[in-house]
Design an enzyme around this catalytic site. Structure first.
Site, PDB file in Angstrom:
ATOM      1  N   SER A 134       0.835  -1.206   0.000  1.00  0.00           N
ATOM      2  CA  SER A 134       0.000   0.000   0.000  1.00  0.00           C
ATOM      3  C   SER A 134       0.867   1.253   0.000  1.00  0.00           C
ATOM      4  O   SER A 134       2.024   1.237   0.445  1.00  0.00           O
ATOM      5  CB  SER A 134      -0.895   0.009   1.230  1.00  0.00           C
ATOM      6  OG  SER A 134      -0.108   0.110   2.410  1.00  0.00           O
ATOM      7  N   PRO A 135       0.312   2.374  -0.465  1.00  0.00           N
ATOM      8  CA  PRO A 135       1.026   3.648  -0.341  1.00  0.00           C
ATOM      9  C   PRO A 135       1.376   3.982   1.106  1.00  0.00           C
ATOM     10  O   PRO A 135       2.406   4.607   1.366  1.00  0.00           O
ATOM     11  CB  PRO A 135       0.032   4.654  -0.930  1.00  0.00           C
ATOM     12  CG  PRO A 135      -0.767   3.856  -1.903  1.00  0.00           C
ATOM     13  CD  PRO A 135      -0.909   2.503  -1.272  1.00  0.00           C
ATOM     14  N   TYR A 136       0.531   3.569   2.049  1.00  0.00           N
ATOM     15  CA  TYR A 136       0.837   3.791   3.465  1.00  0.00           C
ATOM     16  C   TYR A 136       2.126   3.075   3.848  1.00  0.00           C
ATOM     17  O   TYR A 136       3.043   3.669   4.425  1.00  0.00           O
ATOM     18  CB  TYR A 136      -0.336   3.295   4.311  1.00  0.00           C
ATOM     19  CG  TYR A 136      -0.066   3.271   5.804  1.00  0.00           C
ATOM     20  CD1 TYR A 136       0.341   4.413   6.488  1.00  0.00           C
ATOM     21  CD2 TYR A 136      -0.240   2.098   6.537  1.00  0.00           C
ATOM     22  CE1 TYR A 136       0.575   4.392   7.851  1.00  0.00           C
ATOM     23  CE2 TYR A 136      -0.013   2.060   7.904  1.00  0.00           C
ATOM     24  CZ  TYR A 136       0.397   3.202   8.553  1.00  0.00           C
ATOM     25  OH  TYR A 136       0.638   3.178   9.903  1.00  0.00           O
ATOM     26  N   GLY A 137       2.226   1.795   3.523  1.00  0.00           N
ATOM     27  CA  GLY A 137       3.431   1.042   3.839  1.00  0.00           C
ATOM     28  C   GLY A 137       4.647   1.578   3.116  1.00  0.00           C
ATOM     29  O   GLY A 137       5.744   1.656   3.691  1.00  0.00           O
TER      30      GLY A 137
ATOM     31  N   LYS B  64       5.906   4.846   4.791  1.00  0.00           N
ATOM     32  CA  LYS B  64       6.634   4.572   6.029  1.00  0.00           C
ATOM     33  C   LYS B  64       8.026   4.026   5.724  1.00  0.00           C
ATOM     34  O   LYS B  64       9.019   4.408   6.381  1.00  0.00           O
ATOM     35  CB  LYS B  64       5.857   3.578   6.885  1.00  0.00           C
ATOM     36  CG  LYS B  64       4.658   4.165   7.622  1.00  0.00           C
ATOM     37  CD  LYS B  64       5.079   5.053   8.780  1.00  0.00           C
ATOM     38  CE  LYS B  64       3.884   5.462   9.636  1.00  0.00           C
ATOM     39  NZ  LYS B  64       4.285   6.315  10.787  1.00  0.00           N
TER      40      LYS B  64
END
Length: 789
Positions: free
Chosen positions: A214-217, A220
């Site tokens: 994901s873009p979230y992962g 980070k």
């Protein structure tokens, strides 16, 4: 602190204390004090202080070091869920905390709790503004930065990846650069398990490759990589990769307050609370992923309590760096499916939380952004820092969140509820149904209740309240996935659906997929497994005969059958002798009946043994009905679907008799024991039989017995039957689990005991029931009669 240190020091350094020649540093009377400390050490070592928690050495160091910290500890995202819990813990230790938050998703209510501490300062600012970040470090002397600030929804990141790159990656870059400019050398960076993507091996360790989906992962991980590129002897960082943080401050001061605009991205607990408080109808659960190994078909996650996350940060703050960058998983290594999570939330809250299953088998975006199964080992954190879980049970985790949620919700319409898993008794509950009128109230959440509720809503659009004293729906049909073996089992004994009615079969298919299943059973007699019900094969095995045809079997039975006087059986013994003769009756029917009912068959009504068929052919099926099947996803799923209506309200952990006078019901259906309903009338109690279950797990064992259901009629066995659920619907597991059943007079009522005395007593209760206005008595316990499903 001094008292706790006196106790702690002998535990940590007994060899030093016991070898010291002088204890004048503590007291002139060194021998007395030495004896006291020695006794405390011995008692503590033997775990006799069961209510006393060992004071963690890193926390002692941190508490003492707090007085020597020259500046502030900066906590970014301080008004958020993680940041606020971290700041609260530090503030209680006397640490000077500088909080920063842009309040775009932070909670002003949470901020108000922190601002009550004199050692707290707050700056509302944007970490994406270079000038504001520089001004923060110029204005305040900062020793260490705990960087929590981040948007954190996987689904949102898929829809808005640029927001996540800016908020996480770019803001972290600006923060790190500012730290370097102002000579702040220690950073604890809150990362995520999303950096691992779909792991090839479980549990995840710190050496698992990082392949975020994901873009979230990815954001980070990009932030981690930038921090790593700037690391040096003067700038060091810990990466803490969290796995699904839940729970709340144990004192109930803080609670997760997600922004309303992010409601559609709600995490599992938040979604459950939305249902409890009426903000949504159900919790959506992804189902049908082809890469899922969960026995119940829902995704699996690893949950860790927020205070254990705080504790991990404390341990690392007190630790001397061994390397410039150190990576740590913060997890419980206790995988739990989403369905199990929701069932636990029901038990903790006492509120039925409906599930809306979402078929994601064809949703490539969902499958590509979130793993089906993810859990991790935090062994490195345990071994190298001494960190351990304070909350190692999911019920405890959710109970803290529930207490905080109740405390921070308007309680003007709450009423005192029943026990919550024994954690907080008589705690206020978010129930306004006490003052709400309902068309129909139903006591119990079993089969009768489910059909009644569904029909009242579908046919009449009635409002329905269901009150259930247990912590789950489904009555005695309730089933679940056994954690140790991943096998679906029934909590209250095996249940087998069969019917000869086409209308019933058509109706029940509305609520579940069904798998054809013709149940078979054997009885262990003289160390032989014989088919039950008795058929040609049973007789041939037991008596070494060679009967081959139905005509021969009928003739054999006619030769051994003992007809009752006047040709009418008046008890079960006469029924048994009339059907199978003396030998079969004494070998199987009589001992099994005595074990099951704790009565000789001659003291039971004819109906008990009349239910048991005798076959004159080779048919070894337990039932002969044309429709025989089992629900593909278990019985509990049927009740989920039947109760999933905004017109149906279900309350668990609730005793009807405690609240009956407060309810406003036009009509009530009562499915509990009829004698319990009229307990104030002074009549004797009716007699019921109960069951107790002994669970035995056989590890690395294919099967324990030849088929799912084995009866043990002989008195030499102290159980009546054994059920091995792995056989049922051909479940797979490297292990197997068997439930041994014993019949008893003690426990929840299962079976009415049919004999003349009980029938005469029931007639009196039946007369009372007939006079009860607007109440209908339904089901096995209320009608004091055995019903098949």
């Amino acid at each position: 602190l001094t008292l706790r240190l006196l106790i702690q020091l002998p535990c940590c350094y007994p060899h030093r204390i016991l070898k010291m020649r002088s204890l004048r540093m503590f007291s002139r009377n060194r021998w007395c004090l030495g004896i006291v400390i020695g006794c405390i050490y011995c008692i503590y070592s033997m775990n006799l202080f069961k209510g006393f928690k060992r004071l963690n050495v890193p926390e002692v160091k941190l508490a003492l070091a707090a007085k020597k910290i020259k500046g502030h500890i900066l906590v970014t995202g301080v008004a958020g869920y993680l940041g606020s819990h971290m700041a609260l813990n530090l503030l209680e230790k006397g640490v000077q905390v500088l909080g920063a938050d842009n309040m775009s998703r932070g909670s002003s209510q949470t901020l108000g709790v922190l601002q009550k501490f004199p050692n707290f300062q707050f700056e509302q600012m944007d970490l994406g503004d270079v000038n504001e970040v520089d001004k923060l470090f110029q204005t305040h002397q900062v020793d260490t930065v705990l960087h929590f600030a981040a948007v954190a929804f996987v689904a949102e990141s898929v829809q808005n990846p640029l927001l996540y790159r800016h908020n996480i990656t770019q803001n972290t870059i600006l923060l790190v650069d500012a730290m370097l400019r102002h000579n702040v050398g220690t950073l604890l960076f809150s990362s995520t398990c999303a950096v691992y993507g779909i792991p090839k091996q479980l549990p995840i360790t710190e050496h698992t490759p990082t392949e975020p989906l994901s873009p979230y992962g990815r954001s980070k991980l990009e932030a981690e990589e930038y921090i790593r590129s700037k690391a040096s002897a003067n700038f060091k960082a810990h990466f803490l990769r969290y796995f699904n943080v839940i729970g709340a401050d144990s004192k109930g001061r803080l609670v997760e307050n997600p922004s309303p605009e992010n409601d559609k991205y709600a995490r599992m607990w938040t979604a459950c609370m939305d249902v409890v408080f009426g903000r949504r109808q159900c919790v959506h659960v992804a189902h049908g992923r082809t890469d899922n190994i969960s026995p119940d078909g829902s995704e699996i996650r690893d949950y860790v309590h927020v205070e254990d996350v705080v504790k991990a940060n404390l341990h690392l703050m007190a630790r001397n760096f061994k390397e410039n960058i150190e990576v740590w998983n913060v997890a419980a290594n206790q995988p739990m499916s989403n369905i199990e999570f929701i069932e636990t939330a029901r038990r903790v809250t006492g509120v039925f939380i409906p599930i809306c299953f979402v078929d994601v088998s064809k949703e490539s975006t969902r499958n590509s952004s979130s793993p089906a199964v993810i859990f991790a080992s935090a062994e490195k954190l345990r071994q190298e820092t001494g960190w351990s879980l304070t909350y190692d049970a999911i019920e405890e985790n959710l109970a803290t969140a529930w207490r905080s949620t109740v405390r921070h919700t308007n309680t003007s319409s709450f009423i005192a509820g029943s026990d919550m898993m024994g954690i907080w008794s008589s705690m206020a509950r978010p129930w306004d149904w006490a003052s709400t009128p309902y068309d129909v109230c139903i006591v119990g959440a079993g089969l009768s209740s489910a059909v009644l509720a569904e029909q009242h809503v579908t046919t009449f659009n009635h409002s329905v309240l269901i009150v259930e004293k247990r912590d789950h729906i489904g009555g005695n049909c309730y089933d679940y996935i056994d954690k140790e073996t991943s096998i679906r089992v029934s909590k209250y004994g095996v249940h087998l659906f069969h019917t000869k009615y086409d209308e019933v079969w058509k109706y029940i298919q509305r609520f579940s997929q069904w798998t054809p299943w013709e149940h078979r059973c054997v009885a262990k007699v003289d160390n032989k497994h014989i088919p039950v019900p008795v058929n040609i094969d049973s007789v041939n095995i037991l008596f070494n005969l060679s009967i081959t045809s139905e005509m021969e079997m009928k003739k054999w039975l006619e030769g051994i059958q003992i007809l009752p006087p006047n040709l009418t059986a008046v008890n079960s013994e006469q029924v048994g002798l009339q059907r199978v003769g003396r030998d079969l009756y004494d070998l199987i029917f009589r001992p099994y009946t005595i074990k099951q009912w704790n009565k000789d068959p001659k003291d039971l009504a004819p109906s008990v043994l009349a239910r048991i068929p005798v076959r004159t052919d080779h048919d070894n099926r337990y039932f002969t009905d044309p429709h025989q099947a089992l629900p593909t996803h278990g019985y509990t799923r049927i009740f989920e679907n039947m109760f999933n209506s905004p017109r149906i309200t279900v309350r668990l952990n609730t005793d009807y008799f405690h609240i009956r006078n407060t309810l406003k019901c036009k009509h009530t259906y009562f499915t509990g024991p009829v004698d319990a309903y009229f307990s104030a009338q002074g009549l004797p109690k009716l007699e019921y039989r109960s069951l107790e279950f002994e669970r035995r797990v056989y590890r690395d064992t294919s099967f324990y017995q030849p088929m799912a259901h084995v009866n043990y009629p002989a008195m030499s066995y102290n159980y009546t039957r054994a059920i091995e659920y792995k056989h049922i619907m051909n479940q797979t597991s490297p292990h197997t689990v068997v439930f041994f059943e014993r019949s008893t007079d003690i426990g929840e009522p299962y079976y009415p005991v049919p004999n003349p005395q009980n029938q005469a007593l029931y007639a009196k209760y039946q007369a009372l029931a007939g006079k009860e206005a607007n109440v209908t008595f339904v089901g096995r316990l209320a009608n004091y009669k055995y019903f098949n499903m």
